[in-house]
Enzyme design. Structure first.
Site, mmCIF file in Angstrom:
data_model
loop_
_atom_site.group_PDB
_atom_site.id
_atom_site.type_symbol
_atom_site.label_atom_id
_atom_site.label_comp_id
_atom_site.label_asym_id
_atom_site.label_seq_id
_atom_site.Cartn_x
_atom_site.Cartn_y
_atom_site.Cartn_z
ATOM 1 N N ASP A 1 0.821 -1.213 0.000
ATOM 2 C CA ASP A 1 0.000 0.000 0.000
ATOM 3 C C ASP A 1 0.856 1.264 0.000
ATOM 4 O O ASP A 1 0.497 2.269 -0.604
ATOM 5 C CB ASP A 1 -0.920 0.007 1.228
ATOM 6 C CG ASP A 1 -2.102 -0.950 1.065
ATOM 7 O OD1 ASP A 1 -2.432 -1.288 -0.084
ATOM 8 O OD2 ASP A 1 -2.681 -1.347 2.093
ATOM 9 N N GLY A 2 1.998 1.223 0.689
ATOM 10 C CA GLY A 2 2.875 2.391 0.713
ATOM 11 C C GLY A 2 3.427 2.711 -0.662
ATOM 12 O O GLY A 2 3.459 3.869 -1.083
ATOM 13 N N ASN B 1 -4.944 9.485 0.847
ATOM 14 C CA ASN B 1 -5.588 8.829 1.984
ATOM 15 C C ASN B 1 -6.044 9.832 3.037
ATOM 16 O O ASN B 1 -7.225 9.927 3.350
ATOM 17 C CB ASN B 1 -4.609 7.842 2.638
ATOM 18 C CG ASN B 1 -4.892 6.414 2.268
ATOM 19 O OD1 ASN B 1 -5.757 6.129 1.456
ATOM 20 N ND2 ASN B 1 -4.153 5.501 2.866
ATOM 21 N N ASP B 2 -5.071 10.551 3.590
ATOM 22 C CA ASP B 2 -5.412 11.447 4.692
ATOM 23 C C ASP B 2 -4.360 12.525 4.908
ATOM 24 O O ASP B 2 -3.196 12.371 4.540
ATOM 25 C CB ASP B 2 -5.599 10.655 5.992
ATOM 26 C CG ASP B 2 -4.479 9.656 6.245
ATOM 27 O OD1 ASP B 2 -3.308 10.005 6.033
ATOM 28 O OD2 ASP B 2 -4.770 8.514 6.640
ATOM 29 N N ASP C 1 -4.534 14.411 20.647
ATOM 30 C CA ASP C 1 -3.199 14.179 20.095
ATOM 31 C C ASP C 1 -3.107 14.658 18.654
ATOM 32 O O ASP C 1 -2.009 14.846 18.123
ATOM 33 C CB ASP C 1 -2.853 12.688 20.150
ATOM 34 C CG ASP C 1 -2.475 12.225 21.548
ATOM 35 O OD1 ASP C 1 -2.298 13.092 22.428
ATOM 36 O OD2 ASP C 1 -2.364 11.005 21.757
ATOM 37 N N THR D 1 -10.284 3.664 5.484
ATOM 38 C CA THR D 1 -9.882 2.361 6.011
ATOM 39 C C THR D 1 -8.397 2.334 6.388
ATOM 40 O O THR D 1 -7.835 1.260 6.604
ATOM 41 C CB THR D 1 -10.177 1.249 4.979
ATOM 42 O OG1 THR D 1 -9.682 1.658 3.695
ATOM 43 C CG2 THR D 1 -11.670 0.989 4.877
ATOM 44 N N TYR E 1 -5.494 5.079 8.531
ATOM 45 C CA TYR E 1 -5.273 5.587 9.894
ATOM 46 C C TYR E 1 -6.600 5.941 10.562
ATOM 47 O O TYR E 1 -6.810 5.688 11.758
ATOM 48 C CB TYR E 1 -4.357 6.812 9.804
ATOM 49 C CG TYR E 1 -3.820 7.345 11.116
ATOM 50 C CD1 TYR E 1 -4.046 6.694 12.328
ATOM 51 C CD2 TYR E 1 -3.061 8.514 11.148
ATOM 52 C CE1 TYR E 1 -3.541 7.186 13.519
ATOM 53 C CE2 TYR E 1 -2.557 9.015 12.326
ATOM 54 C CZ TYR E 1 -2.804 8.346 13.512
ATOM 55 O OH TYR E 1 -2.308 8.845 14.693
#
Length: 298
Positions: A73-74, A145-146, A175, A186, A188
């Site tokens: 995925d990375g 993703n985010d 945090d 789906t 983090y």
């Protein structure tokens, strides 16, 4: 057709897989391009590579019609980030652990090749978000993703204030905060209790990271929203990272504006799997482990 090949050369057996794929391309007279990193390790894949097929990264993304990512995925996220700049579709082959974003596992390489050769695939568009730091000069932050704002190396929580379309939403300590696309829901985000969002949904989710309040919960917003997040800390800097790959540091207080990008990510989708099948197989979503496979519909 011209195929661009990107691979994570640190993955075990990746060179053998790439070699097998190149062999198929040659046998079918399909043009391809390789990155310099693959060319430098050509001795390991035991195959002759014509230097005419080796290009730098920018040329590969510019000249190829489809980009194929070999890795996990990375690797897929890094490849997709570069591919979207040139509006090129990406297909991922998994050699990693989870492989949620990729289209197929390495065992399905023959089927994937046939689908590409016969053009038996569709192009699926996924939302991308972008962020701008309004207080400091910085390149536009792009996330597939985010986009995550966190406390960095500071052991204590930070203060976060959120506005949506210029309307004040809330202030809380935590945090950090995850701003996720449906694709990233789906990732983090799910680990902190964020919702699973179908990638075809046109929404953005905000998921607090360990908030110091029982009432601060994830929220789903229309993708048309302009989200402003102000972060403050007693520490010397705050961190913003995109897809866990591109990291930025800013002195507090800092303010970031997040919105849906005008450009989308294009993914090559075959008939090998569906989104809900991937959820069941990769994340065991909806699978009741108290029962045998007979009790769970396939």
């Amino acid at each position: 057709m011209k195929i661009g090949i990107v691979a994570n050369i640190t993955k075990e057996s990746v060179m053998e897989v790439v070699a097998a794929f190149i062999k198929k391309l040659k046998q079918n007279n399909i043009d391809y391009f390789l990155t310099n990193s693959l060319h430098e390790t050509k001795d390991k894949i035991k195959i002759a590579i014509d230097d005419d097929f080796v290009v730098d990264d920018n040329e590969l993304y510019q000249l190829s019609e489809i980009i194929i990512s070999f890795g996990g995925d990375g690797t897929m996220l890094a490849t997709a980030f570069n591919a979207h700049k040139y509006d090129k579709p990406v297909l991922g082959i998994n050699l990693g652990k989870l492989g949620f974003l990729v289209e197929a596992d390495v065992s399905q390489l023959d089927v994937v090749f046939d689908a590409i050769k016969n053009k038996n695939y569709t192009i699926e568009e996924r939302m991308i978000i972008e962020g701008d730091c309004t207080d400091y000069k910085c390149e536009k932050m792009i996330a597939i993703n985010d986009l995550v704002i966190d406390k960095g190396g500071w052991p204590k929580m930070i203060e976060l204030t959120v506005w949506v379309d210029e309307e004040y939403v809330t202030t809380f300590t935590a945090d950090g905060l995850i701003v996720a696309t449906p694709t990233g829901s789906t990732g983090y985000s799910i680990s902190v209790g964020g919702p699973i969002v179908n990638p075809q949904a046109d929404v953005i989710t905000l998921s607090p990271i360990s908030p110091h309040s029982l009432t601060v919960r994830p929220i789903v917003l229309p993708s048309s929203s302009e989200i402003v997040i102000k972060a403050d800390s007693l520490h010397k800097d705050l961190k913003v990272n995109c897809d866990g790959q591109r990291s930025y540091s800013f002195p507090p207080p800092m303010e970031i504006k997040v919105r849906k990008s005008e450009k989308s990510l294009k993914l090559v989708h075959t008939s090998l799997t569906t989104y809900f099948e991937t959820l069941r197989k990769k994340l065991l979503w909806g699978i009741d482990t108290r029962y045998s496979n007979k009790g769970n519909k396939k």
